[in-house]
Design a protein around this motif. Sequence first.
Motif: not given
Length: 583
Positions: A353, A355, A358
């Motif tokens: 990911s 992010n 995450e």
Amino acid sequence: VMLTGTWQNSAVSVYWSQEKGSADDAQAPGSNDVVVFGKQELLNNRALYTEAHASFLVLQSQISAMKNQTQRQEIITSFSHVYLALIKTHIDQLVRSKTNPTSQTNFTTLDTQTIREQISYWNDIFRFWHLSEIFITSPLTYIHGAMNNWIRRSIQIPRDSYDQQDLQSAWDLLYHHVIRGDISKAIPLFRTLCQRTGLTSAEQQQAQKIEILLSSMPKLGSSLSQFERIWHQWHQDCVDMSNDTVITDNEFFSKLLQILAGDSETIRSCEFVHWMELLGAEILFKYPTVTNHGVRQLLQQTVDPQQVQPHETIFGYIIQGDVALVLRSLRRHWGTWVVAHMTDLFYHAGVLSENETERNQTREHALISYATELLNDNRFWQMAFNYLTFCEKEGKSTLAHFVERVPLDSERKAFKLLNICRMHKLEAQEKSISQTMAMKALQQDRMGACMEWLYRIRDEVRMNQIVNKMISNVTEFQGLEKILDNLGSDFVFSPNLRFLADIQSLLEKFKEGDMNATKGFVLQTLQNKNSPSKLRIAVINEFVPKLLNRQYRDVLFTSEELYTLMGEIEDISLFYEQHPTES
């Protein structure tokens, strides 16, 4: 036409997900039967897990120090090769154990059926790991040769489906070899079939040209522009030859040339061809310079997901680069070992990911799950802990929980655990380990070891309690000597237990015949208020009469020392008058 460049992954992902359902719906072969991480399986696969663990640690060390992206990619590719080699070695050992049950392997306790299932299981892991190396962990690259090699290694021709005694079936087998790009097998079979078919002289001349085309199929080398030029010429030769009247009049030759010319309809008409082989044929005969990202559209155009076996949907997820679906499928069916190590590679390759939170959580959860499985057998505790050390957010709390579960059956293990606790500042667990080992040593009457463990955590209260308890059981001074012998001469005394060090020095000086030094340690011991009353009485009874004996005329008490000695004796007498039960 050359298909190059990259395609949006989202469209392909939606296509596959909607048509086939999520990865969780897939059923892996034998997934309900093979329990890979039970206690016995841990032992059976111990060599693989140990080698992979060592490789994992080296990877973390090398990748953390490398900032250059190109060099990081080289490290990732290198270690992916290492993991594949370990899996291949593991499979070879399983095969050897199956074919020769008396061979010295780690699988002598397994029955034939279990070994067969394990071979199938690890072969599947090898296949999608190798495919991930091409389509996920590698940067943008051409896959003409890599895809072809993967197909030949991973997809087997169903030979039982072909009857080579039947001429048509034998030609169908030849077409299958060509579609796979397996030219080394296609050419000898082509020669044999030409002899069996009975060709005219014109057909024989064309057969020689076909063999030249087969043997000269271009391979992608270092120069892309040169490869494109050669491939275009080769492709045009195939197209031109497919239109020759001698070729069109021979059904076998005609179909073969149509395949070489990249006619998708003809390729699809061949029976028993795997969908991955169809995709590979598109690359070989139509889009040889497609990249590992550009092939995602080819997947959508070439393969109907409804025709894909459920356990093979992971191949589609890998090709389209959908890491989330790949990992979901791995977690569902393929065990925590492969999930942990592939997730770690994906993490370092930067394909998880976008992010950061995450991304880190995905990797940590994979490593923690694998560490948890390893702890099904206590022999793997140290290996499990090493994986947890690379989980920055949740690793410490998980490690603390697991430390408390490890049985303390040896001092060596306890010391290793203490090092881990200190490394990760697990103070409560460090204290608990030392206290447990101290109590074990006390039960074994190993006083020195007991006191050493307590001293490590500066547990003054328990140290004093144990010393007082030991001394309270002493009936004569020889018993005190035994206690000191058990503690050992190397024991480091805390300030509250300095009186024991004074007793040790007192005994040493007395045995050496140094009575003046002995007198000094007697007075020092009596004046130390931390020393138990019973110990002070034992010292008075044992040494004061000897120091006052005429044979030691060189020992002289000053008036101040005599006053001190009498004062200490009086204090002890008063104590026992007030506490008669202590006597």
